[in-house]
Write a protein that holds these residues in place. Structure first.
Motif, PDB file in Angstrom:
ATOM      1  N   ARG A   1     -28.275 -19.746  -8.690  1.00  0.00           N
ATOM      2  CA  ARG A   1     -29.719 -20.006  -8.638  1.00  0.00           C
ATOM      3  C   ARG A   1     -29.989 -21.381  -8.028  1.00  0.00           C
ATOM      4  NH1 ARG A   1     -28.865 -18.685 -14.105  1.00  0.00           N
ATOM      5  NH2 ARG A   1     -29.366 -20.843 -14.539  1.00  0.00           N
ATOM      6  N   VAL A   2     -31.034 -21.411  -7.211  1.00  0.00           N
ATOM      7  CA  VAL A   2     -31.495 -22.670  -6.631  1.00  0.00           C
ATOM      8  C   VAL A   2     -32.998 -22.752  -6.868  1.00  0.00           C
ATOM      9  CG1 VAL A   2     -31.767 -24.018  -4.501  1.00  0.00           C
ATOM     10  CG2 VAL A   2     -29.701 -22.638  -4.848  1.00  0.00           C
ATOM     11  N   GLU A   3     -33.443 -23.889  -7.354  1.00  0.00           N
ATOM     12  CA  GLU A   3     -34.880 -24.145  -7.564  1.00  0.00           C
ATOM     13  C   GLU A   3     -35.268 -25.288  -6.643  1.00  0.00           C
ATOM     14  OE1 GLU A   3     -38.692 -23.850  -9.348  1.00  0.00           O
ATOM     15  OE2 GLU A   3     -36.966 -22.548  -9.706  1.00  0.00           O
ATOM     16  N   ILE A   4     -36.319 -25.077  -5.851  1.00  0.00           N
ATOM     17  CA  ILE A   4     -36.785 -26.114  -4.927  1.00  0.00           C
ATOM     18  C   ILE A   4     -38.233 -26.458  -5.247  1.00  0.00           C
ATOM     19  CG2 ILE A   4     -37.292 -26.696  -2.524  1.00  0.00           C
ATOM     20  CD1 ILE A   4     -34.991 -24.918  -1.676  1.00  0.00           C
ATOM     21  N   VAL A   5     -38.524 -27.750  -5.335  1.00  0.00           N
ATOM     22  CA  VAL A   5     -39.886 -28.262  -5.524  1.00  0.00           C
ATOM     23  C   VAL A   5     -40.198 -29.154  -4.332  1.00  0.00           C
ATOM     24  CG1 VAL A   5     -41.403 -29.688  -6.958  1.00  0.00           C
ATOM     25  CG2 VAL A   5     -39.709 -28.181  -8.037  1.00  0.00           C
ATOM     26  N   LEU A   6     -41.374 -28.938  -3.748  1.00  0.00           N
ATOM     27  CA  LEU A   6     -41.820 -29.742  -2.613  1.00  0.00           C
ATOM     28  C   LEU A   6     -43.115 -30.463  -2.943  1.00  0.00           C
ATOM     29  CD1 LEU A   6     -41.223 -27.175   0.277  1.00  0.00           C
ATOM     30  CD2 LEU A   6     -39.727 -29.065  -0.427  1.00  0.00           C
ATOM     31  N   THR A   7     -43.142 -31.735  -2.684  1.00  0.00           N
ATOM     32  CA  THR A   7     -44.330 -32.569  -2.790  1.00  0.00           C
ATOM     33  C   THR A   7     -44.098 -33.779  -1.890  1.00  0.00           C
ATOM     34  OG1 THR A   7     -45.908 -33.593  -4.314  1.00  0.00           O
ATOM     35  CG2 THR A   7     -43.574 -33.932  -4.799  1.00  0.00           C
TER      36      THR A   7
ATOM     37  N   HIS B   1     -37.900 -34.878   5.466  1.00  0.00           N
ATOM     38  CA  HIS B   1     -38.659 -34.587   4.243  1.00  0.00           C
ATOM     39  C   HIS B   1     -37.704 -33.881   3.282  1.00  0.00           C
ATOM     40  CE1 HIS B   1     -42.190 -34.187   1.860  1.00  0.00           C
ATOM     41  NE2 HIS B   1     -42.168 -32.867   1.874  1.00  0.00           N
ATOM     42  N   HIS B   2     -37.465 -34.469   2.146  1.00  0.00           N
ATOM     43  CA  HIS B   2     -36.393 -34.005   1.289  1.00  0.00           C
ATOM     44  C   HIS B   2     -36.909 -33.415  -0.020  1.00  0.00           C
ATOM     45  CE1 HIS B   2     -34.921 -36.989   4.117  1.00  0.00           C
ATOM     46  NE2 HIS B   2     -33.917 -36.147   4.226  1.00  0.00           N
ATOM     47  N   PRO B   3     -36.392 -32.242  -0.387  1.00  0.00           N
ATOM     48  CA  PRO B   3     -36.886 -31.550  -1.579  1.00  0.00           C
ATOM     49  C   PRO B   3     -36.320 -32.121  -2.869  1.00  0.00           C
ATOM     50  CG  PRO B   3     -35.088 -30.302  -0.623  1.00  0.00           C
ATOM     51  CD  PRO B   3     -35.351 -31.462   0.304  1.00  0.00           C
ATOM     52  N   GLU B   4     -37.001 -31.804  -3.945  1.00  0.00           N
ATOM     53  CA  GLU B   4     -36.435 -31.947  -5.284  1.00  0.00           C
ATOM     54  C   GLU B   4     -35.801 -30.586  -5.550  1.00  0.00           C
ATOM     55  OE1 GLU B   4     -39.567 -32.893  -8.055  1.00  0.00           O
ATOM     56  OE2 GLU B   4     -40.424 -34.362  -6.680  1.00  0.00           O
ATOM     57  N   TRP B   5     -34.556 -30.561  -5.956  1.00  0.00           N
ATOM     58  CA  TRP B   5     -33.939 -29.254  -6.178  1.00  0.00           C
ATOM     59  C   TRP B   5     -32.846 -29.309  -7.211  1.00  0.00           C
ATOM     60  CZ3 TRP B   5     -31.351 -27.934  -0.822  1.00  0.00           C
ATOM     61  CH2 TRP B   5     -30.448 -28.917  -0.475  1.00  0.00           C
TER      62      TRP B   5
ATOM     63  N   ALA C   1     -47.648 -29.967  -6.425  1.00  0.00           N
ATOM     64  CA  ALA C   1     -46.396 -29.578  -5.791  1.00  0.00           C
ATOM     65  C   ALA C   1     -46.313 -28.058  -5.748  1.00  0.00           C
ATOM     66  CB  ALA C   1     -45.218 -30.143  -6.583  1.00  0.00           C
ATOM     67  N   ILE C   2     -45.414 -27.563  -4.885  1.00  0.00           N
ATOM     68  CA  ILE C   2     -45.111 -26.138  -4.854  1.00  0.00           C
ATOM     69  C   ILE C   2     -43.632 -25.951  -5.138  1.00  0.00           C
ATOM     70  CG2 ILE C   2     -46.993 -25.404  -3.343  1.00  0.00           C
ATOM     71  CD1 ILE C   2     -45.025 -25.486  -0.962  1.00  0.00           C
ATOM     72  N   ALA C   3     -43.285 -24.773  -5.676  1.00  0.00           N
ATOM     73  CA  ALA C   3     -41.899 -24.500  -6.032  1.00  0.00           C
ATOM     74  C   ALA C   3     -41.553 -23.059  -5.697  1.00  0.00           C
ATOM     75  CB  ALA C   3     -41.668 -24.753  -7.517  1.00  0.00           C
ATOM     76  N   ARG C   4     -40.275 -22.852  -5.507  1.00  0.00           N
ATOM     77  CA  ARG C   4     -39.768 -21.493  -5.305  1.00  0.00           C
ATOM     78  C   ARG C   4     -38.371 -21.418  -5.906  1.00  0.00           C
ATOM     79  NH1 ARG C   4     -38.904 -17.771   0.133  1.00  0.00           N
ATOM     80  NH2 ARG C   4     -38.021 -16.052  -1.045  1.00  0.00           N
ATOM     81  N   SER C   5     -38.087 -20.281  -6.538  1.00  0.00           N
ATOM     82  CA  SER C   5     -36.766 -20.014  -7.103  1.00  0.00           C
ATOM     83  C   SER C   5     -36.032 -19.027  -6.206  1.00  0.00           C
ATOM     84  CB  SER C   5     -36.897 -19.402  -8.498  1.00  0.00           C
ATOM     85  OG  SER C   5     -37.564 -20.303  -9.351  1.00  0.00           O
ATOM     86  N   PHE C   6     -34.739 -19.253  -6.046  1.00  0.00           N
ATOM     87  CA  PHE C   6     -33.903 -18.397  -5.201  1.00  0.00           C
ATOM     88  C   PHE C   6     -32.712 -17.938  -6.017  1.00  0.00           C
ATOM     89  CE2 PHE C   6     -36.044 -21.529  -2.636  1.00  0.00           C
ATOM     90  CZ  PHE C   6     -36.527 -20.813  -1.555  1.00  0.00           C
ATOM     91  N   ARG C   7     -32.280 -16.692  -5.777  1.00  0.00           N
ATOM     92  CA  ARG C   7     -31.109 -16.128  -6.443  1.00  0.00           C
ATOM     93  C   ARG C   7     -30.189 -15.564  -5.378  1.00  0.00           C
ATOM     94  NH1 ARG C   7     -30.780 -16.106 -11.370  1.00  0.00           N
ATOM     95  NH2 ARG C   7     -31.169 -14.855 -13.095  1.00  0.00           N
ATOM     96  N   PHE C   8     -28.894 -15.827  -5.556  1.00  0.00           N
ATOM     97  CA  PHE C   8     -27.904 -15.378  -4.593  1.00  0.00           C
ATOM     98  C   PHE C   8     -26.803 -14.612  -5.305  1.00  0.00           C
ATOM     99  CE2 PHE C   8     -30.067 -19.094  -3.001  1.00  0.00           C
ATOM    100  CZ  PHE C   8     -30.461 -18.668  -1.743  1.00  0.00           C
TER     101      PHE C   8
END
Length: 98
Positions: free
Chosen positions: A67-73, A57-61, A28-35
């Motif tokens: 903060r938002v964390e998104i994981v895609l697989t 296609h729906h993320p795990e988040w 899987a790949i992931a990215r962290s976001f900050r607002f």
């Protein structure tokens, strides 16, 4: 059935999606976001939700305040597929100024 990424496609991940990282122990790949605040994070998640529906296609988040964390697989493929890369590119695109 959706196919997993080839080794050549995986090799391009760092160049094509430099803000995304491989998730240790998972395909899987992931990215962290900050607002600035919760409202901005929630607005981002709303835009991603619309993209996810469009891509079917729906993320795990997760979201904690700003903060938002998104994981895609791709569960159907048993790991990363082009569907993950396409959604990651679309997510990145909504963060770029028009």
């Amino acid at each position: 059935m959706v196919q997993r990424l080839t080794d050549a496609e995986r090799a391009r991940l760092g160049t094509e999606l430099p803000e995304w990282r491989l998730v240790e122990g998972r395909d899987a790949i992931a990215r962290s976001f900050r607002f600035r605040d919760f409202a901005e994070a929630w607005g981002f998640m709303s835009r991603v939700a619309l993209l996810a529906e469009k891509h079917d296609h729906h993320p795990e988040w997760s979201n904690v305040w700003n903060r938002v964390e998104i994981v895609l697989t791709t569960h159907d493929a048993g790991g990363l597929s082009e569907r993950d890369l396409a959604l990651a590119r679309a997510i990145d695109a909504i963060l770029r100024p028009a």
